[in-house]
Scaffold this motif. Structure first.
Motif, short mmCIF file in Angstrom:
data_model
loop_
_atom_site.label_atom_id
_atom_site.label_comp_id
_atom_site.label_asym_id
_atom_site.label_seq_id
_atom_site.Cartn_x
_atom_site.Cartn_y
_atom_site.Cartn_z
N VAL A 50 1.72 17.38 14.72
CA VAL A 50 2.44 17.13 15.97
C VAL A 50 3.02 18.43 16.50
O VAL A 50 2.93 18.74 17.68
CB VAL A 50 3.54 16.07 15.76
N ARG A 51 3.60 19.23 15.64
CA ARG A 51 4.21 20.49 16.06
C ARG A 51 3.20 21.50 16.56
O ARG A 51 3.49 22.32 17.41
CB ARG A 51 5.01 21.11 14.91
N GLY A 91 0.65 21.06 18.30
CA GLY A 91 0.08 20.76 19.62
C GLY A 91 -1.37 20.32 19.56
O GLY A 91 -2.11 20.51 20.50
N GLY A 97 -3.73 15.03 21.55
CA GLY A 97 -2.87 13.85 21.63
C GLY A 97 -3.48 12.63 20.97
O GLY A 97 -2.77 11.80 20.40
N ARG A 109 -2.78 12.87 17.32
CA ARG A 109 -1.37 12.59 17.05
C ARG A 109 -1.10 11.10 17.13
O ARG A 109 -0.41 10.53 16.27
CB ARG A 109 -0.48 13.36 18.02
N PHE A 111 12.84 12.54 17.55
CA PHE A 111 12.04 13.50 18.31
C PHE A 111 12.91 14.23 19.30
O PHE A 111 13.96 13.74 19.71
CB PHE A 111 10.87 12.82 19.02
N GLU A 112 12.47 15.40 19.67
CA GLU A 112 13.15 16.18 20.70
C GLU A 112 12.77 15.60 22.07
O GLU A 112 11.71 14.98 22.22
CB GLU A 112 12.74 17.65 20.59
N HIS A 161 11.56 16.68 24.78
CA HIS A 161 10.26 17.00 25.41
C HIS A 161 9.11 16.18 24.81
O HIS A 161 8.02 16.17 25.37
CB HIS A 161 9.98 18.50 25.34
N LEU A 162 9.34 15.48 23.70
CA LEU A 162 8.31 14.64 23.09
C LEU A 162 8.49 13.16 23.41
O LEU A 162 7.73 12.32 22.96
CB LEU A 162 8.31 14.84 21.57
N ARG A 163 9.50 12.83 24.24
CA ARG A 163 9.80 11.43 24.56
C ARG A 163 8.59 10.69 25.13
O ARG A 163 8.27 9.59 24.71
CB ARG A 163 10.97 11.34 25.53
N PHE A 187 5.46 11.19 24.74
CA PHE A 187 4.45 10.94 23.71
C PHE A 187 4.83 9.73 22.87
O PHE A 187 4.04 8.80 22.69
CB PHE A 187 4.25 12.17 22.81
N TYR A 188 6.05 9.73 22.33
CA TYR A 188 6.44 8.66 21.41
C TYR A 188 6.74 7.34 22.11
O TYR A 188 6.32 6.28 21.64
CB TYR A 188 7.66 9.09 20.58
#
Length: 66
Positions: free
Chosen positions: A9-10, A12, A15, A18, A41-42, A44-46, A48-49
């Motif tokens: 995931v880190r 990159g 997708g 991931r 998650f941080e 900026h990954l919202r 995605f998750y």
């Protein structure tokens, strides 16, 4: 998730890969009769998750102890 999944995931990677890793984790958690699958998650990954993987956004708190 395992360190390998976190690294993917880190880094990159694609997708789709991931999402497949998250789906595999969900599958294994269900098979183990777990009731919840949690992810931190941080911001900026919202997308995605939450949008990509189906996690629900929650209000949570975090306290730094250092």
């Amino acid at each position: 998730m395992t360190e390998r999944a976190v690294t993917a995931v880190r880094s990159g990677c694609d997708g789709g890969l991931r999402r497949a890793l998250v789906a595999a984790a969900a599958h294994e958690a269900r098979a183990a009769h777990c009731a919840w699958l949690h992810v931190d998650f941080e911001e900026h990954l919202r997308a995605f998750y939450v949008d990509g993987c189906g996690f629900k956004g929650t209000a949570a708190g975090l306290m730094s102890l250092r």
